[in-house]
Design an enzyme around this catalytic site. Structure first.
Site, PDB file in Angstrom:
ATOM      1  N   ARG A  91      76.987  -2.337  54.049  1.00  0.00           N
ATOM      2  CA  ARG A  91      76.092  -1.973  54.367  1.00  0.00           C
ATOM      3  C   ARG A  91      74.325  -2.232  54.391  1.00  0.00           C
ATOM      4  NH1 ARG A  91      72.043  -1.117  51.404  1.00  0.00           N
ATOM      5  NH2 ARG A  91      74.175  -0.721  49.629  1.00  0.00           N
ATOM      6  N   SER A  92      75.031  -3.328  53.330  1.00  0.00           N
ATOM      7  CA  SER A  92      73.013  -3.612  53.310  1.00  0.00           C
ATOM      8  C   SER A  92      72.222  -4.338  54.476  1.00  0.00           C
ATOM      9  CB  SER A  92      73.376  -5.267  52.585  1.00  0.00           C
ATOM     10  OG  SER A  92      72.099  -5.034  51.838  1.00  0.00           O
ATOM     11  N   LEU A 130      59.513  -7.783  51.835  1.00  0.00           N
ATOM     12  CA  LEU A 130      57.968  -7.386  50.732  1.00  0.00           C
ATOM     13  C   LEU A 130      58.328  -7.727  49.375  1.00  0.00           C
ATOM     14  CD1 LEU A 130      56.341  -5.086  50.156  1.00  0.00           C
ATOM     15  CD2 LEU A 130      58.344  -3.789  49.172  1.00  0.00           C
ATOM     16  N   GLU A 154      66.003  -1.911  46.057  1.00  0.00           N
ATOM     17  CA  GLU A 154      65.529  -0.693  46.717  1.00  0.00           C
ATOM     18  C   GLU A 154      64.977   0.330  46.198  1.00  0.00           C
ATOM     19  OE1 GLU A 154      64.446   0.352  49.688  1.00  0.00           O
ATOM     20  OE2 GLU A 154      65.703  -1.368  51.225  1.00  0.00           O
ATOM     21  N   PHE A 163      54.114   3.430  35.392  1.00  0.00           N
ATOM     22  CA  PHE A 163      54.650   2.207  35.493  1.00  0.00           C
ATOM     23  C   PHE A 163      53.922   1.204  35.247  1.00  0.00           C
ATOM     24  CE2 PHE A 163      54.558   5.388  39.514  1.00  0.00           C
ATOM     25  CZ  PHE A 163      55.778   5.229  39.596  1.00  0.00           C
TER      26      PHE A 163
END
Ligand code: TGC
Ligand code: FAD
Length: 394
Positions: A94-95, A135, A373, A393
């Site tokens: 899936r990844s 990223l 993610e 955060f």
């Protein structure tokens, strides 16, 4: 009474269209033929058969929810169901599909120039070119705003330097979407921008990360950029700032909302089957009340998770989906799937710790899914901010 499978107790199929059911059945068949018989061996060896990429392309699964450029243009629910069926095989499969379609292809589709789209999207949709998405950095995972990778101007060219870490498909990719802090140019302020980097560019390398105990049937790599010189048109023309990469994460996180439930469903089906045949104290394990309580609780969470996923999918198809809702879904699906996988492992006893059964493989995979993610904590903070209006955060 006839026994039912965990997702059929509520007749969840009833909530899907014929086309959605057909797509899910086609993907389930692909997983039965091309993943299930081989995945334990891939996992054992820390590899994946990349032959499945073209096969997934031929089935229209790569970038399937995008329109044009050779993409299938299905609805979001069909994409979610596809992720669910793929992850019932293995999170690594899936990844591979998520990174290709929701991160690399979506990034180019949403933010790329017409030329970038024409060059890369058709071969990526066909599985002839593999993409990755850079990223995360060694020191900046949850907080990508701190990234150190830079893009400076040299004449018309861009020159990239930096290191990306934990990049799925990195060392097998033909193209990398790389996010870097870019200098200002005539039309844009300085800020985070996306670059389309062919992986045969001079100065680009992607060493494979080994010794992983999770997501072993998936390639994970570093990306090293040493004076990688790119033409002026390698940059995404418009978007500056974190909303560029975060918009791609919304897509991949949505796929995980469904996907993680596939791993959980597979564990539960295996555990129910095992409990029905394993004799303990002279009767089937499934006949004990404690076992049935476990199975009932897990089925409840699985079905609640699916109803939430489907609700988010319908919102997405209505263009009503908010990223904070995706956070709620990702948080719930992965957390519950991991709990289910671990509980199923107890039902299998010692057999549960081997690769003969998929259960601990799924549980180990879900440790990565819990982290990538956006970690569970990051999603709790996103939901917390939605509820209180206060960002906690930093
Ligand atoms: P913040 O100040 O809140 O926002 C910065 C800009 O971004 C916009 N924005 C979004 N845009 C689109 N979608 C979203 N979900 C967005 N969230 C925020 C925001 O409006 C703002 O735009 P602008 O134009 O005003 O500048 O950002 P922050 O620095 O405070 O960060 C917030 C935080 C922590 C939530 C964010 O950094 C985050 O989500 N961190 C987690 C990083 C992450 O998930 N990395 C994943 C890497 S890829 C991966 O793991 C692939 S795994 C393989 C697989 O998928 O299978
Ligand atoms: P950190 O950010 O260091 O977090 C460590 C711990 O601190 C976590 O528990 C976290 O929740 C917690 N934490 C962080 N911030 C806070 C806070 N404000 N308050 C409280 N707790 C906090 N990245 C990509 O870019 N592309 C990919 O293709 C990709 N593939 C991956 C594949 C795998 C197998 C894995 C494991 C990771 C992948 N990643 C990828 C990276 C992934 O996105 C990051 O691992 C993730 O974002 C977390 O970053 P980190 O590992 O640096 O953890």
């Amino acid at each position: 009474m006839t026994a039912v499978t965990p997702l059929n107790l509520l007749k969840i199929d009833h909530l899907l269209s014929d086309e959605e059911r057909d797509i899910a059945a086609t993907v389930a068949d692909f997983v039965d033929q091309r993943v299930r018989p081989f995945v334990a061996d891939w996992y054992d060896r820390g590899e994946i058969d990349l032959g499945i990429v073209k096969e997934a392309g031929a089935l229209g699964l790569l970038g399937m929810h995008l329109e044009g450029y050779g993409c299938a243009g299905t609805n979001a629910v069909s994409y979610g169901l596809t992720c669910l069926e793929l992850e019932a095989g293995d999170s690594g499969v899936r990844s591979l599909v998520s990174v290709q379609g929701s991160l690399a292809m979506f990034g180019i589709w949403r933010w790329g120039s017409e030329e970038q789209k024409q060059t890369w999207l058709p071969p990526m949709a066909a599985g002839e070119a593999i993409g990755c998405f850079g990223l995360t950095e060694p020191d900046f995972g949850s907080n990508p705003a701190g990234m150190r990778t830079v893009a400076r101007r040299d004449g018309d060219d861009w020159v990239l330097n930096g290191t990306k870490m934990w990049i799925t498909n990195g060392s097998v990719a033909d193209v990398a979407v790389v996010w870097a802090k870019a200098e200002a140019d005539d039309d844009h302020p300085a800020g985070i921008r996306g670059f389309v980097v062919p992986t045969d560019s001079a100065g680009f390398s992607a060493p494979k990360i080994t010794k992983k105990l999770s997501l072993r049937a998936s390639i994970t790599s570093e990306l090293v950029l040493e004076d990688v010189r790119l033409p002026a048109d390698a940059v995404f023309p418009e978007v500056v700032g974190l909303r560029g990469p975060l918009s791609c994460l919304n897509e991949a996180r949505f796929g995980i909302v469904f996907g993680a439930l596939g791993a959980a469903r597979d564990c539960l089906e295996v555990a129910i089957d095992y409990a029905g045949t394993r004799e303990i104290f002279d009767r089937p394990l499934s006949s004990f009340q404690l076992t049935q309580a476990k199975l009932a609780d897990m089925t409840l969470e699985l079905q609640k998770g699916f109803l939430l996923a489907l609700h988010l999918g319908r919102l997405k198809d209505d263009h009503q989906l908010d990223p904070r809702q995706v956070s709620l879904g990702k948080l719930n699906s992965v957390r519950e799937a991991l709990t289910i996988a671990r509980e199923c492992r107890t039902i299998l006893g010692a057999n549960g710790v081997t690769l003969e059964y998929p259960v601990l493989r799924h549980a180990n995979n879900l440790e990565s899914v819990l982290t990538y993610e956006g970690t569970s904590e990051v999603h709790q903070l996103i939901v917390g901010q939605a509820l209180t209006g206060v960002a906690a955060f930093s």
